[in-house]
Scaffold this motif. Structure first.
Motif, PDB file in Angstrom:
ATOM      1  N   GLN A   1       0.835  -1.210   0.000  1.00  0.00           N
ATOM      2  CA  GLN A   1       0.000   0.000   0.000  1.00  0.00           C
ATOM      3  C   GLN A   1       0.866   1.254   0.000  1.00  0.00           C
ATOM      4  O   GLN A   1       0.614   2.193  -0.750  1.00  0.00           O
ATOM      5  CB  GLN A   1      -0.947  -0.006   1.206  1.00  0.00           C
ATOM      6  CG  GLN A   1      -2.234  -0.769   0.900  1.00  0.00           C
ATOM      7  CD  GLN A   1      -2.889  -1.362   2.133  1.00  0.00           C
ATOM      8  OE1 GLN A   1      -2.299  -1.383   3.211  1.00  0.00           O
ATOM      9  NE2 GLN A   1      -4.111  -1.860   1.971  1.00  0.00           N
ATOM     10  N   ASP A   2       1.924   1.224   0.827  1.00  0.00           N
ATOM     11  CA  ASP A   2       2.847   2.365   0.870  1.00  0.00           C
ATOM     12  C   ASP A   2       3.468   2.625  -0.495  1.00  0.00           C
ATOM     13  O   ASP A   2       3.709   3.760  -0.879  1.00  0.00           O
ATOM     14  CB  ASP A   2       3.979   2.095   1.879  1.00  0.00           C
ATOM     15  CG  ASP A   2       3.461   2.196   3.318  1.00  0.00           C
ATOM     16  OD1 ASP A   2       2.304   2.637   3.489  1.00  0.00           O
ATOM     17  OD2 ASP A   2       4.204   1.819   4.242  1.00  0.00           O
TER      18      ASP A   2
ATOM     19  N   LYS B   1      -5.100  -1.425  -6.047  1.00  0.00           N
ATOM     20  CA  LYS B   1      -5.961  -2.079  -5.069  1.00  0.00           C
ATOM     21  C   LYS B   1      -6.207  -3.539  -5.398  1.00  0.00           C
ATOM     22  O   LYS B   1      -6.218  -4.408  -4.515  1.00  0.00           O
ATOM     23  CB  LYS B   1      -7.316  -1.341  -5.005  1.00  0.00           C
ATOM     24  CG  LYS B   1      -7.439  -0.417  -3.812  1.00  0.00           C
ATOM     25  CD  LYS B   1      -8.875   0.030  -3.648  1.00  0.00           C
ATOM     26  CE  LYS B   1      -8.990   0.864  -2.370  1.00  0.00           C
ATOM     27  NZ  LYS B   1     -10.290   1.547  -2.306  1.00  0.00           N
TER      28      LYS B   1
ATOM     29  N   VAL C   1      -3.326  -5.654  -4.387  1.00  0.00           N
ATOM     30  CA  VAL C   1      -3.259  -5.824  -2.933  1.00  0.00           C
ATOM     31  C   VAL C   1      -4.321  -6.837  -2.486  1.00  0.00           C
ATOM     32  O   VAL C   1      -4.066  -7.702  -1.636  1.00  0.00           O
ATOM     33  CB  VAL C   1      -3.430  -4.465  -2.211  1.00  0.00           C
ATOM     34  CG1 VAL C   1      -3.475  -4.658  -0.708  1.00  0.00           C
ATOM     35  CG2 VAL C   1      -2.271  -3.523  -2.590  1.00  0.00           C
TER      36      VAL C   1
END
Lengths: 436, 436
Positions: A77-78, A83, A86
């Motif tokens: 995420q960083d 999305k 992830v």
């Protein structure tokens, strides 16, 4: 069933691959082959026990796996990963439990090793048998999904193969802990080097050169990944680099059925020219538009339907779009598919049995369907058990591939001293014998 | 059965490959693929008729074939070719008659195309079938024997494949006339370009690049030829580059049997150490010497038997010589074979069932024998029908390969409008159905 927590197992790492030590890729591959021979020599029950132990170890280490996975997710995420990527990486408790269950299902599968395919009496007291045996060493290159590691490891063990695994770097911690959990229960008589985890991308190029040790490469990921791997190696690659599939709607199609299948499949559409400007086709196109699917036309469809023109029939869309073209008849559809398709999966929708038979006979693709969505092209849906991948290659395995894609055969001959002696040594009988 | 003399056929050459015209190798390969699709669409009876017509055409053109062959033989003798090579090239009337007979036998084989391997009810009115189909285009590179051209052409037609043939230049006139006789009876609905004759060696390099059109390469000739081809192409190669096979004589072997098998097989000998200096082994070695076989020893055998030392266990002899080494037990024999062998054919001679089972289970070769000569490793002897070659590869086909090595599979799904819809579209039944 054994379910030790990994905490106790971390102490006993001597046999686990340690990325801090320098291990050449060749040594890693050769070790996997040696271990695979030990695995093959176990009884079916012993191989089954390893799988049940892996399922137990996954269940016992859910918290540890989740915490490593969460570290990967946070980092992803960083780094601003998409999305959807992830989401694919995420391992929740429920997911791990169901992974453990799927391994128990693989443990319960009929043992494919030593399954006899053919048995022939060659001559009196001289019996030939053709039987399944493991391929040897598999190299699996997968993207994002750490659960793929677990499934592939289970399939490799069930089929007696050694395994080298390379996952995406974004899931490195998840893959490392899963690898550790799995190898922790592999008994010493086999050797934990049965399953090697490849940590750096540079090693892949080295591994792809080892066509004398590695028997099959299975890239699981984007078409681009498959193409890249194929270009780099002489080792056979199981997979499909392109997926241009077609649905041909014949003149005599049930248009309600066509609509249902097209909306499910969203593949390149070939439509019989007589359906142009019919209510049925207009309705179908409207439904596609409603679902947000953008239509591009081949030369004829572009002219008559006033849709944007497609650049090439070879184009595969990654987004919600598909190509439509009109064709003269079933033979034109077949010729179009054999010329422009990926030989993956193609479908005809028709109520005319003769057209269906011609299509099923002449379309030269791994899977050819009549009146059913192309989405059914999947090993699990076909009932093959676990799926290794879908192959568009014509050698070894084609279409959705189950565990048998991880096997080869060997010939066993049991005699009582026979010699050939210019074929005067025995009287050949060549009688098929029952397979038990 | 049709048996026109070729004289009348020379007039109708438009469709036969003409070496005077410039035809790119790609066009040739693509044409063979197109024609193979036409061939595949024929009925089994129609394919059978082509084979019977070829047999008839061979019989009708014996004189012409012999005269072209004699021209090759004369040129080969003038060029000082080895006698054995000239003998292999020779086509006598009896040979041609028996070739025609073998083609009639292939015509009578059960049609492999569309043979169903598996049939499953996926859901109500949704039936999956896995069936055999042709590979596509085969490239056969053969040395010296013009009869190989005829056999391979017959097998390709029986299995629905297109074919590109490259023979040795010393047999060019023989190959050209055989190719002409065969293609003369291929009907226009298939197209004579089904079988292309490659005339120059330079074209091979081009053909080996066509991994998108050619599906399998089968080199029939020396190990050197196979190695060279493998090094040059990404197309799968069916064959064996090395043939280091072993006969292991166990402690409990019947030494009379061992003698018979060793004299028949003349492979690398591994001998249980307890047999050293026994009458049985001395007798066996004496018999080998009598037959003119020179023995080289591994380190142990060299010391104890005072025979010349072998340079490497990887060495394959082309003349009458073999390597002998002593081993501690059956496990040492297995390890030696898995390490130094070609994974081709290996044999144990023993009266001990447990040793035999261990050996059959653990030797990781294409063919593993107990108490039978390694010479039995042959498709015809195994009862597979015609032999395409012996493969030491682990992918696709392994061991002696029959017509099934020229086939792949396709998946057919017959439905009634089913969609996947996130697997809520149907109720999966996955019921095996009888094959017919």
């Amino acid at each position: 069933m054994r379910g030790e927590k990994i905490g106790t197992l971390f102490h006993n790492e001597a046999n686990v691959w340690d990325c801090s030590k320098e291990v050449t890729t060749r040594e890693m591959a050769v070790a996997a082959k040696d271990c695979s021979r030990h695995l093959q020599n176990l009884s079916s029950e012993e191989r089954k026990k390893i799988l049940l132990d892996i399922a137990g170890a996954l269940d016992a280490n859910v918290d540890l796996i989740i915490s490593e996975n969460e570290a990967d997710l946070a980092a992803a995420q960083d780094s601003g990963y998409e999305k959807s990527l992830v989401a694919r990486m995420t391992l929740k408790a429920g997911k791990i439990t169901s992974l453990a269950e799927s391994i128990r299902a693989i443990a319960d599968m009929e043992d494919p090793i030593s399954h006899t395919l053919k048995k022939t009496e060659v001559a009196k007291d001289l019996v030939f048998e053709k039987m399944y045996c493991p391929l040897g060493v598999l190299l699996i290159i997968f993207e994002s999904r750490p659960d793929a590691l677990v499934q592939i490891a289970a399939l490799a063990i069930r089929s007696g193969n050694g395994l080298l695994l390379k996952g995406g770097k974004e899931a490195m911690r998840s893959n490392t802990i899963l690898h550790k959990v799995i190898t922790s229960v592999i008994p010493d008589v086999v050797g934990k080097k049965l399953i090697g985890l490849v940590k750096s991308k540079d090693e892949i190029a080295d591994l792809l050169k080892l066509d004398d040790v590695i028997d099959l490469v299975i890239p699981r990921g984007s078409n681009r990944l498959v193409s890249q791997i194929k270009a780099q190696t002489k080792i056979p690659v199981l997979g499909h680099a392109d997926g241009i599939c077609h649905v041909y709607i014949d003149k005599s199609a049930d248009m309600d059925m066509a609509k249902r299948i097209v909306l499910d499949a969203k593949e390149t559409l070939l439509v019989h020219k007589d359906l142009n400007k019919t209510e049925g086709l207009d309705d179908l196109l409207m439904e596609l538009a409603k679902e947000g699917v953008v239509i591009y036309g081949g030369p004829v469809a572009h002219d008559t339907l006033k849709v944007p023109k497609v650049d090439s029939f070879h184009h595969e869309y990654s987004s919600m779009a598909c190509t439509l073209e009109f064709v003269d008849d079933v033979q034109s559809a077949i010729d179009h598919i054999n010329r422009y398709g990926s030989a993956h999966t193609d479908c005809i929708i028709t109520t005319d049995k003769k057209s269906a038979d011609t299509f099923l006979q002449q379309v030269d693709s791994a899977a050819v369907f009549h009146n059913a969505s192309t989405r059914f092209c999947d090993g699990t849906r076909f009932g093959l058990g676990a799926e290794v991948g879908i192959s568009t290659g014509r050698i070894h395995a084609r279409g959705p591939v189950g565990v048998d894609g991880l096997l080869t055969t060997r010939c066993i001959l049991r005699g009582s001293g026979q010699v050939v002696n210019g074929d005067k040594g025995v009287v050949y009988t060549h009688k098929d014998l029952p397979l038990q």
